[in-house]
Design a protein around this motif. Sequence first.
Motif, mmCIF file in Angstrom:
data_model
loop_
_atom_site.group_PDB
_atom_site.id
_atom_site.type_symbol
_atom_site.label_atom_id
_atom_site.label_comp_id
_atom_site.label_asym_id
_atom_site.label_seq_id
_atom_site.Cartn_x
_atom_site.Cartn_y
_atom_site.Cartn_z
ATOM 1 N N GLY A 174 0.816 -1.207 0.000
ATOM 2 C CA GLY A 174 0.000 0.000 0.000
ATOM 3 C C GLY A 174 0.850 1.258 0.000
ATOM 4 N N LEU A 227 -5.518 6.102 -3.943
ATOM 5 C CA LEU A 227 -6.630 5.522 -3.190
ATOM 6 C C LEU A 227 -6.424 4.035 -2.923
ATOM 7 N N TYR A 228 -5.902 3.317 -3.918
ATOM 8 C CA TYR A 228 -5.639 1.894 -3.724
ATOM 9 C C TYR A 228 -4.572 1.696 -2.648
ATOM 10 N N ILE A 261 -3.951 3.686 -0.108
ATOM 11 C CA ILE A 261 -4.572 3.966 1.190
ATOM 12 C C ILE A 261 -5.425 2.782 1.630
ATOM 13 N N TYR A 262 -6.174 2.213 0.697
ATOM 14 C CA TYR A 262 -7.001 1.038 1.007
ATOM 15 C C TYR A 262 -6.145 -0.123 1.506
ATOM 16 N N ARG A 263 -5.033 -0.389 0.812
ATOM 17 C CA ARG A 263 -4.164 -1.497 1.229
ATOM 18 C C ARG A 263 -3.520 -1.236 2.589
ATOM 19 N N VAL A 304 -4.798 0.600 5.053
ATOM 20 C CA VAL A 304 -5.830 0.475 6.088
ATOM 21 C C VAL A 304 -6.174 -0.994 6.333
ATOM 22 N N THR A 305 -6.384 -1.772 5.278
ATOM 23 C CA THR A 305 -6.723 -3.182 5.468
ATOM 24 C C THR A 305 -5.563 -3.955 6.080
ATOM 25 N N ARG A 311 -5.501 -3.112 9.796
ATOM 26 C CA ARG A 311 -6.576 -3.814 10.511
ATOM 27 C C ARG A 311 -6.236 -5.286 10.706
#
Length: 94
Positions: free
Chosen positions: A43, A76-77, A79-81, A83-84, A87
């Motif tokens: 990410g 955006l991708y 940031i998504y990676r 965050v996931t 988590r």
Amino acid sequence: MSENPPPQQKPPPYAAPAPAYTRVTDEQREIWETKGRRGVGFGAAWLIGGLLLSLITYSNAASHGGVYIVAWGPVLYGIYRIVTGARLIQRARS
């Protein structure tokens, strides 16, 4: 006359007890931790790559004139990676 007792009724499905708790193994936690770290790394690479592409093309267009690219998809991708992945790391450590 003798009275018959009422027939036994089954409890409704929503009143059934929850299934037994399954313990998460240390091996599974290691796998989650590894996948989370890898996700955060990839990410960050996508995020930095998208920002660099945007900044380089903008600076080139600003100095020489022309068109520049705002690479919001990779940002955006990324940031998504991140965050996931974070988590998943949090889940592994809890």
